[in-house]
Scaffold this active site. Structure first.
Site, PDB file in Angstrom:
ATOM      1  N   TYR A   1      46.966  41.824  39.125  1.00  0.00           N
ATOM      2  CA  TYR A   1      45.949  41.299  37.698  1.00  0.00           C
ATOM      3  C   TYR A   1      45.808  43.425  37.533  1.00  0.00           C
ATOM      4  CZ  TYR A   1      43.543  37.452  36.190  1.00  0.00           C
ATOM      5  OH  TYR A   1      43.940  36.166  36.086  1.00  0.00           O
TER       6      TYR A   1
ATOM      7  N   CYS B   1      39.785  44.383  48.025  1.00  0.00           N
ATOM      8  CA  CYS B   1      40.859  43.329  46.932  1.00  0.00           C
ATOM      9  C   CYS B   1      41.141  42.106  48.433  1.00  0.00           C
ATOM     10  CB  CYS B   1      42.320  43.432  46.474  1.00  0.00           C
ATOM     11  SG  CYS B   1      43.401  43.037  46.450  1.00  0.00           S
ATOM     12  N   THR B   2      40.446  40.692  47.116  1.00  0.00           N
ATOM     13  CA  THR B   2      40.603  39.877  48.331  1.00  0.00           C
ATOM     14  C   THR B   2      42.524  39.193  48.649  1.00  0.00           C
ATOM     15  OG1 THR B   2      41.060  38.221  46.698  1.00  0.00           O
ATOM     16  CG2 THR B   2      39.044  38.473  47.285  1.00  0.00           C
ATOM     17  N   HIS B   3      43.123  39.904  48.717  1.00  0.00           N
ATOM     18  CA  HIS B   3      44.668  40.043  49.601  1.00  0.00           C
ATOM     19  C   HIS B   3      44.744  40.656  50.766  1.00  0.00           C
ATOM     20  CE1 HIS B   3      45.500  38.491  45.656  1.00  0.00           C
ATOM     21  NE2 HIS B   3      47.066  38.145  45.577  1.00  0.00           N
TER      22      HIS B   3
ATOM     23  N   CYS C   1      38.382  37.796  43.491  1.00  0.00           N
ATOM     24  CA  CYS C   1      39.000  39.138  43.210  1.00  0.00           C
ATOM     25  C   CYS C   1      38.292  39.918  42.195  1.00  0.00           C
ATOM     26  CB  CYS C   1      40.266  38.264  41.852  1.00  0.00           C
ATOM     27  SG  CYS C   1      41.081  39.125  41.221  1.00  0.00           S
ATOM     28  N   ASN C   2      38.397  41.369  43.411  1.00  0.00           N
ATOM     29  CA  ASN C   2      37.553  41.962  42.884  1.00  0.00           C
ATOM     30  C   ASN C   2      37.443  42.713  41.824  1.00  0.00           C
ATOM     31  OD1 ASN C   2      35.616  43.595  45.718  1.00  0.00           O
ATOM     32  ND2 ASN C   2      37.575  41.753  46.129  1.00  0.00           N
ATOM     33  N   THR C   3      39.252  42.968  40.854  1.00  0.00           N
ATOM     34  CA  THR C   3      40.004  43.290  40.215  1.00  0.00           C
ATOM     35  C   THR C   3      38.831  42.732  38.868  1.00  0.00           C
ATOM     36  OG1 THR C   3      41.959  43.527  41.221  1.00  0.00           O
ATOM     37  CG2 THR C   3      41.524  43.624  38.450  1.00  0.00           C
TER      38      THR C   3
ATOM     39  N   GLU D   1      52.271  39.190  48.168  1.00  0.00           N
ATOM     40  CA  GLU D   1      52.362  37.492  47.630  1.00  0.00           C
ATOM     41  C   GLU D   1      53.277  37.540  48.083  1.00  0.00           C
ATOM     42  OE1 GLU D   1      50.767  35.473  45.032  1.00  0.00           O
ATOM     43  OE2 GLU D   1      48.607  36.478  45.778  1.00  0.00           O
TER      44      GLU D   1
ATOM     45  N   ASP E   1      41.593  33.355  41.371  1.00  0.00           N
ATOM     46  CA  ASP E   1      41.979  34.937  41.868  1.00  0.00           C
ATOM     47  C   ASP E   1      43.139  34.925  41.257  1.00  0.00           C
ATOM     48  OD1 ASP E   1      42.289  37.350  43.430  1.00  0.00           O
ATOM     49  OD2 ASP E   1      43.690  36.457  44.378  1.00  0.00           O
ATOM     50  N   SER E   2      43.936  35.957  41.181  1.00  0.00           N
ATOM     51  CA  SER E   2      44.845  36.035  39.806  1.00  0.00           C
ATOM     52  C   SER E   2      46.197  35.524  41.631  1.00  0.00           C
ATOM     53  CB  SER E   2      45.095  37.750  40.505  1.00  0.00           C
ATOM     54  OG  SER E   2      45.396  38.576  41.557  1.00  0.00           O
TER      55      SER E   2
HETATM   56  N1  DGL Z   1      43.135  39.761  44.960  1.00  0.00           N
HETATM   57  C1  DGL Z   1      42.449  40.495  43.900  1.00  0.00           C
HETATM   58  C2  DGL Z   1      40.964  41.677  44.263  1.00  0.00           C
HETATM   59  O1  DGL Z   1      40.830  40.774  44.740  1.00  0.00           O
HETATM   60  C3  DGL Z   1      43.444  41.488  43.025  1.00  0.00           C
HETATM   61  C4  DGL Z   1      45.073  41.707  42.925  1.00  0.00           C
HETATM   62  C5  DGL Z   1      45.778  41.877  41.904  1.00  0.00           C
HETATM   63  O2  DGL Z   1      46.012  40.693  41.103  1.00  0.00           O
HETATM   64  O3  DGL Z   1      46.056  42.715  41.797  1.00  0.00           O
HETATM   65  O4  DGL Z   1      41.526  42.545  43.251  1.00  0.00           O
END
Ligand code: DGL
Length: 274
Positions: free
Chosen positions: A43, A185-187, A74-76, A153, A11-12
């Site tokens: 990201y 988004c996994t965050h 990470c979805n992105t 974060e 992931d990012s």
């Molecule tokens: N956690 C990530 C996602 O699922 C990326 C978030 C990011 O870095 O902008 O998209």
């Protein structure tokens, strides 16, 4: 034995730990090699080309360490790089968008689905595409939430200030009568409590973490690569940023005290991987 090899998870930043936690529940025998590209996070405000380049660098590193599968948690990165990653490596590469869309399609009663994610994910249209492949008549409403990842974060996931940011951002979704909201988004599962409070109990929140872990399990079983009994290989956590911060995140999000001392900083510019 390749079955003993760990699964690479990327992931990012710390968002992918939501997927790693689900994998540890669903696949307790498997070892995880995690990379959080914290130094370059987020990201979501980069270009798709930059996200693709970062994803290739991180996954080249993970593959060089010896993994039997890659999970793009990470979805992105899934939106910007999944086909390229699947074409590049001989190991299976699993993303989070397909599992998230499947979980949403199973959950919705009204076929009115909201999706929140980063700018790159939302602009790519991957979720609309994946949901429509499952429910062609679904109404999908997508919204980018650029403020959410920096909050997570920084470890800010509750309290009045966070609630106000989340409420303001999600306002456009409130009048659309969705019954399901994909945390694309996994965050975002780290903000689940606040998001649920803001959207109300009538909206079911979908995190792709559990469904992704189940997909990983099926893929391992289909290729006969499951570890079986708990492998002796320990979990390892890499970050391009501060390892102490990563360890704090591991204690908080994985509730794993054994993670102390297990995080290491990797400078991808200094590693020769191939
Ligand atoms: N956690 C990530 C996602 O699922 C990326 C978030 C990011 O870095 O902008 O998209």
């Amino acid at each position: 034995m390749t079955n003993e090899l760990p699964i690479g998870v990327f992931d990012s930043g710390v968002g992918g730990l939501t997927v790693a936690a689900a994998m540890k529940r669903v696949l307790p025998a498997e070892a995880i090699l995690y990379f959080g590209d914290t130094a370059r996070c987020p990201y979501g405000d980069k270009t798709p080309q930059q996200v693709l380049e970062y994803s290739l660098e991180v996954c080249d590193f993970l593959v060089s360490q010896g993994v039997k599968m890659l999970v793009v948690a990470c979805n992105t990165a899934t939106a910007a790089a999944l086909p390229a990653l699947q074409a590049r490596y001989s190991v299976p590469v699993v993303g989070v968008v397909g599992p998230g869309a499947r979980a949403a399609a199973m959950a919705t009663q009204s076929s009115r689905i909201g999706v929140i994610g980063t700018q790159v994910t939302i602009a790519s249209g991957v979720y609309e595409h994946a949901v429509h492949a499952l429910i062609p008549a679904a109404q999908v409403y997508s919204l980018a939430c650029p403020e959410f990842v920096p909050l997570v974060e920084r470890g800010e996931t509750s309290g009045a200030a966070v609630e106000e940011i989340v409420r303001n951002r999600l306002q456009p979704l409130k009048s659309l009568e969705i019954d399901t909201l994909v945390l694309g988004c996994t965050h975002y599962p780290h903000l689940q409590g606040v998001i649920q409070h803001v959207m109300g109990d009538g909206v079911r929140l979908i995190s792709s973490a559990d469904e992704t872990a189940r997909e990983v399990k099926s893929a391992l079983e289909a290729t006969g690569q499951s570890a079986g009994v708990r492998t002796a290989v320990p979990d390892r956590y890499f970050t391009s940023g501060d390892p102490l911060w990563m360890e704090r995140a591991l204690r908080r999000w994985l509730m794993d005290d054994t993670a102390v001392g297990s995080a290491a900083r990797i400078d991808l510019n200094q590693v020769t991987v191939r």
